[in-house]
Design a protein around this motif. Structure first.
Motif, mmCIF file in Angstrom:
data_model
loop_
_atom_site.group_PDB
_atom_site.id
_atom_site.type_symbol
_atom_site.label_atom_id
_atom_site.label_comp_id
_atom_site.label_asym_id
_atom_site.label_seq_id
_atom_site.Cartn_x
_atom_site.Cartn_y
_atom_site.Cartn_z
ATOM 1 N N GLY A 139 -0.082 -7.107 -0.685
ATOM 2 C CA GLY A 139 -1.615 -6.873 -0.168
ATOM 3 C C GLY A 139 -1.394 -5.728 0.802
ATOM 4 O O GLY A 139 -0.296 -5.598 1.483
ATOM 5 N N VAL A 140 -2.451 -4.820 0.907
ATOM 6 C CA VAL A 140 -2.333 -3.716 1.608
ATOM 7 C C VAL A 140 -3.790 -3.918 2.232
ATOM 8 O O VAL A 140 -4.582 -3.897 1.762
ATOM 9 C CB VAL A 140 -2.215 -2.597 0.888
ATOM 10 C CG1 VAL A 140 -2.264 -1.157 1.621
ATOM 11 C CG2 VAL A 140 -1.305 -2.420 -0.009
ATOM 12 N N GLY A 141 -3.823 -3.713 3.526
ATOM 13 C CA GLY A 141 -4.939 -3.451 4.267
ATOM 14 C C GLY A 141 -4.977 -2.406 5.501
ATOM 15 O O GLY A 141 -3.808 -1.865 5.809
ATOM 16 N N GLY A 142 -6.284 -1.477 5.430
ATOM 17 C CA GLY A 142 -5.970 -0.509 6.501
ATOM 18 C C GLY A 142 -6.612 0.719 5.998
ATOM 19 O O GLY A 142 -7.110 1.612 6.883
ATOM 20 N N ALA A 143 -6.695 1.047 4.730
ATOM 21 C CA ALA A 143 -7.040 2.385 4.120
ATOM 22 C C ALA A 143 -8.742 2.187 4.176
ATOM 23 O O ALA A 143 -9.098 0.982 4.203
ATOM 24 C CB ALA A 143 -6.692 2.514 2.821
ATOM 25 N N PRO A 144 -9.473 3.316 4.139
ATOM 26 C CA PRO A 144 -11.039 3.189 4.211
ATOM 27 C C PRO A 144 -11.582 2.895 2.916
ATOM 28 O O PRO A 144 -12.658 3.474 2.672
ATOM 29 C CB PRO A 144 -11.253 4.825 4.598
ATOM 30 C CG PRO A 144 -10.027 5.470 4.150
ATOM 31 C CD PRO A 144 -8.945 4.669 4.151
#
Length: 178
Positions: free
Chosen positions: A154-159
Protein backbone atom coordinates in the motif's frame (compact mmCIF):
# COMPACT_ATOMS: atom_id res chain seq x y z
CA UNK A 1 4.31 -80.24 33.50
CA UNK A 2 6.50 -77.46 32.22
CA UNK A 3 9.47 -76.39 34.19
CA UNK A 4 10.17 -72.83 35.11
CA UNK A 5 13.12 -72.87 32.75
CA UNK A 6 10.97 -73.94 29.73
CA UNK A 7 8.38 -71.29 30.60
CA UNK A 8 11.11 -68.62 30.79
CA UNK A 9 12.61 -69.65 27.43
CA UNK A 10 9.23 -69.52 25.70
CA UNK A 11 8.54 -66.11 27.23
CA UNK A 12 11.96 -64.86 26.12
CA UNK A 13 11.46 -66.19 22.58
CA UNK A 14 8.00 -64.56 22.40
CA UNK A 15 9.40 -61.24 23.68
CA UNK A 16 12.25 -61.42 21.16
CA UNK A 17 9.77 -62.16 18.36
CA UNK A 18 7.62 -59.17 19.33
CA UNK A 19 10.67 -56.88 19.49
CA UNK A 20 11.84 -58.14 16.10
CA UNK A 21 8.39 -57.61 14.60
CA UNK A 22 8.11 -54.03 15.90
CA UNK A 23 11.67 -53.31 14.81
CA UNK A 24 10.90 -54.54 11.30
CA UNK A 25 7.75 -52.44 11.19
CA UNK A 26 9.65 -49.45 12.51
CA UNK A 27 12.48 -49.85 10.01
CA UNK A 28 10.00 -50.37 7.21
CA UNK A 29 8.21 -47.19 8.23
CA UNK A 30 11.49 -45.27 8.31
CA UNK A 31 12.44 -46.49 4.85
CA UNK A 32 9.01 -45.52 3.55
CA UNK A 33 9.28 -42.07 5.12
CA UNK A 34 12.61 -41.49 3.38
CA UNK A 35 10.99 -42.08 -0.01
CA UNK A 36 8.52 -39.25 0.60
CA UNK A 37 9.55 -35.62 0.16
CA UNK A 38 10.70 -34.17 3.46
CA UNK A 39 8.50 -31.08 3.06
CA UNK A 40 5.45 -30.19 1.02
CA UNK A 41 6.02 -28.43 -2.27
CA UNK A 42 7.68 -25.11 -1.60
CA UNK A 43 5.30 -22.19 -1.64
CA UNK A 44 6.59 -18.70 -2.33
CA UNK A 45 7.22 -16.63 0.77
CA UNK A 46 7.41 -12.90 1.27
CA UNK A 47 10.67 -12.55 3.16
CA UNK A 48 11.71 -9.48 5.08
CA UNK A 49 14.43 -8.84 2.50
CA UNK A 50 11.95 -8.94 -0.40
CA UNK A 51 9.49 -6.73 1.47
CA UNK A 52 12.21 -4.17 2.20
CA UNK A 53 13.36 -4.18 -1.43
CA UNK A 54 9.79 -3.62 -2.65
CA UNK A 55 9.22 -0.81 -0.15
CA UNK A 56 12.51 0.97 -0.83
CA UNK A 57 12.08 0.74 -4.63
CA UNK A 58 8.55 2.08 -4.32
CA UNK A 59 9.59 4.94 -2.02
CA UNK A 60 12.46 5.89 -4.35
CA UNK A 61 10.22 5.85 -7.44
CA UNK A 62 7.67 8.11 -5.78
CA UNK A 63 10.46 10.44 -4.61
CA UNK A 64 11.83 10.55 -8.16
CA UNK A 65 8.34 11.40 -9.41
CA UNK A 66 8.12 14.20 -6.84
CA UNK A 67 5.81 12.55 -4.28
CA UNK A 68 6.42 12.18 -0.55
CA UNK A 69 4.72 8.93 0.46
CA UNK A 70 4.57 6.13 2.98
CA UNK A 71 4.81 2.51 1.85
CA UNK A 72 3.60 -0.55 3.76
CA UNK A 73 4.17 -4.19 2.85
CA UNK A 74 2.15 -6.91 4.60
CA UNK A 75 2.20 -10.69 4.41
CA UNK A 76 -0.68 -12.78 3.07
CA UNK A 77 -2.49 -12.49 6.41
CA UNK A 78 -2.26 -8.70 6.36
CA UNK A 79 0.38 -8.53 9.09
CA UNK A 80 2.93 -5.74 8.63
CA UNK A 81 6.33 -6.91 7.38
CA UNK A 82 7.87 -3.49 6.75
CA UNK A 83 6.85 0.14 6.44
CA UNK A 84 8.81 3.15 5.22
CA UNK A 85 7.94 6.83 5.16
CA UNK A 86 9.48 9.77 3.38
CA UNK A 87 10.09 12.33 6.17
CA UNK A 88 8.12 14.88 4.11
CA UNK A 89 5.03 12.65 3.87
CA UNK A 90 1.99 13.58 5.94
CA UNK A 91 1.34 11.65 9.14
CA UNK A 92 -1.93 10.27 7.75
CA UNK A 93 0.00 8.40 5.03
CA UNK A 94 1.26 5.84 7.54
CA UNK A 95 -2.25 4.58 8.29
CA UNK A 96 -3.50 4.86 4.73
CA UNK A 97 -0.59 2.89 3.28
CA UNK A 98 -1.02 0.14 5.88
CA UNK A 99 -4.78 0.02 5.31
CA UNK A 100 -4.37 -0.23 1.54
CA UNK A 101 -1.77 -3.01 1.91
CA UNK A 102 -4.03 -4.92 4.34
CA UNK A 103 -7.05 -4.53 2.04
CA UNK A 104 -5.27 -5.72 -1.10
CA UNK A 105 -3.71 -8.71 0.71
CA UNK A 106 -7.01 -9.62 2.36
CA UNK A 107 -9.23 -9.21 -0.69
CA UNK A 108 -6.68 -10.29 -3.30
CA UNK A 109 -7.58 -7.29 -5.44
CA UNK A 110 -6.13 -3.89 -6.22
CA UNK A 111 -7.81 -1.37 -3.96
CA UNK A 112 -8.67 0.79 -7.00
CA UNK A 113 -10.72 -2.10 -8.41
CA UNK A 114 -12.59 -2.42 -5.11
CA UNK A 115 -13.24 1.34 -4.98
CA UNK A 116 -14.57 1.28 -8.56
CA UNK A 117 -16.80 -1.72 -7.83
CA UNK A 118 -18.34 0.12 -4.88
CA UNK A 119 -18.82 3.29 -6.96
CA UNK A 120 -20.58 1.28 -9.70
CA UNK A 121 -22.65 -0.78 -7.28
CA UNK A 122 -23.55 1.06 -4.06
CA UNK A 123 -24.89 -2.19 -2.59
CA UNK A 124 -21.21 -3.17 -2.13
CA UNK A 125 -20.57 -0.20 0.14
CA UNK A 126 -20.69 -2.56 3.11
CA UNK A 127 -17.22 -3.76 2.11
CA UNK A 128 -15.86 -0.54 3.59
CA UNK A 129 -17.14 -1.55 7.03
CA UNK A 130 -16.22 -5.23 6.86
CA UNK A 131 -12.99 -4.69 8.84
CA UNK A 132 -11.80 -1.47 10.45
CA UNK A 133 -8.32 -1.99 8.97
CA UNK A 134 -9.59 -1.79 5.38
CA UNK A 135 -8.90 1.31 3.31
CA UNK A 136 -10.61 1.20 -0.05
CA UNK A 137 -8.79 3.89 -1.99
CA UNK A 138 -6.51 3.38 -4.98
CA UNK A 139 -2.88 2.63 -4.11
CA UNK A 140 -2.96 -0.93 -2.79
CA UNK A 141 -1.95 -4.03 -4.75
CA UNK A 142 -1.77 -7.71 -3.89
CA UNK A 143 1.74 -9.17 -4.18
CA UNK A 144 1.81 -12.22 -6.44
CA UNK A 145 4.86 -14.48 -6.71
CA UNK A 146 4.72 -17.53 -8.98
CA UNK A 147 0.99 -17.02 -9.34
CA UNK A 148 0.34 -17.11 -5.59
CA UNK A 149 -0.70 -14.23 -3.36
CA UNK A 150 1.97 -13.72 -0.71
CA UNK A 151 1.05 -10.27 0.58
CA UNK A 152 0.03 -6.75 -0.24
CA UNK A 153 1.59 -3.34 -0.76
CA UNK A 154 0.00 0.00 0.00
CA UNK A 155 1.18 3.48 -0.88
CA UNK A 156 -0.26 6.72 0.46
CA UNK A 157 0.65 10.33 -0.14
CA UNK A 158 0.86 10.99 -3.86
CA UNK A 159 -1.71 13.46 -5.21
CA UNK A 160 -3.88 10.64 -6.53
CA UNK A 161 -4.35 6.94 -5.89
CA UNK A 162 -3.39 6.12 -9.46
CA UNK A 163 0.02 7.68 -8.78
CA UNK A 164 0.37 5.70 -5.54
CA UNK A 165 -0.43 2.54 -7.52
CA UNK A 166 2.11 3.38 -10.24
CA UNK A 167 4.87 3.61 -7.62
CA UNK A 168 3.72 0.32 -6.04
CA UNK A 169 3.78 -1.36 -9.45
CA UNK A 170 7.36 -0.19 -9.94
CA UNK A 171 8.36 -1.68 -6.57
CA UNK A 172 6.78 -5.03 -7.39
CA UNK A 173 8.51 -5.16 -10.76
CA UNK A 174 11.90 -4.85 -9.02
CA UNK A 175 11.49 -8.36 -7.56
CA UNK A 176 9.60 -9.88 -10.49
CA UNK A 177 6.28 -9.87 -8.64
CA UNK A 178 2.96 -8.77 -10.08
Amino acid sequence: MKTAHEFGVKKSVRTLAIITLFSAIGFGHSAYAEDKPATPAATPQLTLELAQKIAMSTLQQCRQDGYAVSVAVVDRSGVLVTQMRNPAAGPHTIGSSLGKAFTSASMGQPTARLANAIAENPALNGLRNMDSRMVILAGGLPIMIDGQRVGGIGVGGAPGGNLDEACATHGLQQIGAK
